[in-house]
Every structure is written in C-alpha cells, then in structure tokens.
Enzyme design. Structure first.
Site, mmCIF file in Angstrom:
data_model
loop_
_atom_site.group_PDB
_atom_site.id
_atom_site.type_symbol
_atom_site.label_atom_id
_atom_site.label_comp_id
_atom_site.label_asym_id
_atom_site.label_seq_id
_atom_site.Cartn_x
_atom_site.Cartn_y
_atom_site.Cartn_z
ATOM 1 N N GLU A 81 26.912 -21.455 -114.775
ATOM 2 C CA GLU A 81 28.209 -22.113 -114.615
ATOM 3 C C GLU A 81 28.364 -22.873 -113.305
ATOM 4 O OE1 GLU A 81 28.827 -18.842 -117.607
ATOM 5 O OE2 GLU A 81 27.717 -19.095 -115.743
ATOM 6 N N ASP B 113 32.049 -16.439 -115.487
ATOM 7 C CA ASP B 113 33.293 -15.760 -115.843
ATOM 8 C C ASP B 113 32.986 -14.697 -116.901
ATOM 9 O OD1 ASP B 113 32.655 -17.912 -117.532
ATOM 10 O OD2 ASP B 113 34.685 -18.109 -118.253
ATOM 11 N N GLY C 29 30.674 -20.926 -124.592
ATOM 12 C CA GLY C 29 31.737 -21.763 -125.121
ATOM 13 C C GLY C 29 31.306 -23.207 -125.282
ATOM 14 N N GLY D 122 29.263 -17.570 -122.159
ATOM 15 C CA GLY D 122 30.052 -16.813 -123.115
ATOM 16 C C GLY D 122 29.223 -16.064 -124.125
#
Length: 383
Positions: A143, A151, A71, A120
């Site tokens: 992350e 995630d 992202g 992502g």
C-alpha cells in the site's frame, strides 16, 4: 435487478458440501480484486453461515492464479472521482466490518492461499483461523507504493510477527513466498498445491467445527518447506536492529550504517525502496503498527478507518490519488509525492491522520457486537 444479483453471485461462488461451505472468489482476470458487490456478498454469506447450525466449517479460496490482490482500488478511485470521498469511506467501512466478522468468527475458516495474496486479500484470510500456503503463494502489503498504508487491521497482524518483521513487511511492501509466510506465522500450514483437492475433500468429510480436528486434518497434507538461502527471513537480526528504530528517518539511517559495513545489495535495495515510497504513508504506517502492538483487532480497525478516511478525503495529502494514477491508471510508475521528503512531515501532521474526520456526515467505524456467539479462546485473545 435480477441480472445485477446474478452478476454479484457469479463473482462469489458457493458450494455446499456436507457441513462445509466452500466460497470461491471468481474474478480471475482481475486477480480476484474485491468489488463493493463482492464485499457485501461475503458479509452476507459469513453472517448466514454463522447462524446456520448445519454449517461447521468455511473454506475460502480464489479462482485462477490469485487468492485476491485486495480491494478493486482502480474502480474505487474512478467511482470517487465521479462522486466524492465518502464513496471510498463507505467501501472501507464495509471491508473493515467483514474483517472484524472474520477475525471474531465462531466457526473455523480455512483460507487456501494458492496464489497472490495482497492487501485486502490478506484482510479476509490472515484474520481467519487457518491459512494454507503453497509453493504458488506470493504475499505482500504494497500500500505504501500507492500513497495508502497497510490497513485491513494489518497494524494488528503485522505487529504480532516475530521481532520487527512486520514493520519491514509493511514499510517496504516486500513479497514473501509460502515458506516465508509459514516461518513468520502469516500462514498456519504449507500444503503442496497438488494435494489441495485431497485436503479439501478431507475437510468436507470432517463434519466438525473443532479447530483441533481441522488442524490435524490439514497436518496430514502439510510439509515443512525450507527457506531459500537468500530469504529475507534469514536476515531477522538486521531487520530487528534497523526496523526497531523510533522513526522512519532513523530506520533508513540504521540501514545506511549497515550498508557501509556489509555492502549488501539487499540492504541497498531496501533503502531505495523506502526512499521511493510515499513519505506520508511510511510515517503514518509506522505509528499505526506501533500502536497496533498494544491494541485489539477492533481498536486497530477503528483507528485505521480514521486514517483511511483522511487519506481518501485528500485534505492532508493527495498521495493516494497520485499513487493510483502512477501505478494503476497511467502506469508511468513515477509518482510525485507531496510532501516529497520525510523531514517535511512533522508529528503534528501525522497526528491529524489519527483524529476524527471533521465532516457532518462522517462518524467513527461502528463494529458489530459479537457477544451473541460463544467465541473460542483464540478469538477472545484478539479482542
């Protein structure tokens, strides 16, 4: 409006070739970082292709030296500062719905990972049926360096790697090459980049949605690369012994004991890496991946959405904003985490990240119902 739609489509290129659809992420200067518009476009395309009886195969790749670094976090943080945390929550909501669609897709997806794959970028590829690595592939889930946590249902796919290798990858953010991705199962195939045009042409000519046929075609161009002598995957015994510990503190202590006995520079570097990352991120991710071992992909996404909403809201910790400042915005690479030490974060504080967010406009992630399509067995196994 027309120029906005055109710009959105320019960032996600589409090519129809027989019964195959080739989707190319097209932000090479930004390493194909995914914007709001790109996520919406990908959702739209995957939904349309699943309904279209002509389409039998989806090929996903990136333009330039990256598949996707994930992202567009820097843009997201700027947008959130201008508005509020719910902007970020909405972004992650759409990303997670896309990932669930990909994870439960009724048609084969072949992701060509000929470059950098992070965050992502892993989310929109690893959950698909086929992942093709090359000699140019670099994979990481970094992350924890940003005060976030792995995630995109990483608690699902990392927890299913051999032993406790997933804990190692997620807690340290260490980079893997294509050979290591193949060895641990993150990639299903390894194809030299010079053969990718031939592979793509063969897939387009297949006119089949049978995973066995698709796999056999990729096999024709695949190689079995050797791991480098210093590959971290050759250290699975140490990784399993240390990263199987119950807490982050115990993982570090186990590594320190190993370091005393072996004086290994890799162990020392791993310890320093853990001590440099956000203590909060480390603790919530370790619990997340442990829960992910026993959950389906949908459950993982629902839980991770709660977690990421708390991170974005910033009431429990502002580490995400501090990490983005230090790494992406000011780039001083010197984040000031708060709380600053692992021992300052008790189980009660960790538990808060797994609870519902108390806000009148917030609700748990609602994933699309997938019973409409006849899902193949490898998809049903994820649920």
């Amino acid at each position: 409006m027309a120029s906005s739609v055109s710009s959105q489509q320019d960032k996600v290129l589409v090519e129809a070739n027989s019964s195959a659809r080739i989707i190319t992420l097209n932000r090479p200067k930004q390493l194909n970082a995914q914007s709001f518009q790109m996520i919406y476009r990908l959702l739209e395309l995957f939904l349309v292709y699943e309904e279209d009886p002509i389409v039998k195969l989806v090929i996903l790749k990136g333009k330039g030296r990256a598949f996707s670094v994930g992202g567009d976090v820097a843009a997201l943080v700027r947008d959130m500062r201008a508005d509020d945390w719910r902007v970020g929550a909405n972004f992650f909501s759409q990303v997670f719905k896309l990932i669930y669609l990909i994870a439960t897709y009724s048609k084969p997806q072949v992701s060509i990972l000929n470059g950098i794959v992070m965050g992502g970028g892993a989310g929109i590829s690893v959950h698909g049926r086929f992942r093709v690595a090359t000699e140019n592939t670099t994979f990481a889930m970094p992350e924890v360096d940003l005060g976030l946590f792995p995630d995109v249902a990483a608690s699902y796919f990392l927890s299913r790697l051999p032993g406790f290798f997933g804990e190692y990858v997620g807690l340290t953010g260490s980079r893997l090459d294509g050979a290591e991705m193949l060895a641990c199962g993150l990639a299903t195939h390894f194809v030299p980049s010079a053969k990718l045009p031939m592979l793509e042409a063969a897939l387009c000519n297949a006119d089949s949605s049978d995973p066995v046929i698709i796999s056999s075609i990729i096999d024709q161009y695949s190689e079995k690369p050797s791991l480098k002598e210093q590959s971290v995957y050759n250290r699975l015994d140490v990784i399993d012994g240390c990263f199987s510990q119950r807490t982050v503190e115990e993982i570090i202590s186990a590594l320190e004991r190993e370091d005393v006995h072996h004086m290994d520079s890799w162990i020392s570097a791993t310890i320093q890496k853990l001590k440099k990352s956000s203590p909060t991120s480390l603790k919530i991710f370790l619990r997340s991946i442990r829960e992910g071992r026993l959950q389906g992909v949908g459950q993982c996404l629902v839980r991770e959405y709660r977690m990421v909403s708390h991170v974005l809201k910033g009431e429990l910790s502002k580490d995400f904003f501090e990490g983005c400042r230090a790494i992406l915005l000011d780039k001083d690479k010197n984040p000031n985490w708060e709380p600053s030490k692992l021992e300052m974060i008790d189980e009660g504080r960790v538990e808060c990240y797994f609870s519902k967010v108390k806000h009148e406009e917030w609700e748990d992630l609602k994933l699309p119902i997938r019973v409409k399509f006849e899902l193949p067995p490898y998809v049903i196994a994820k649920l």
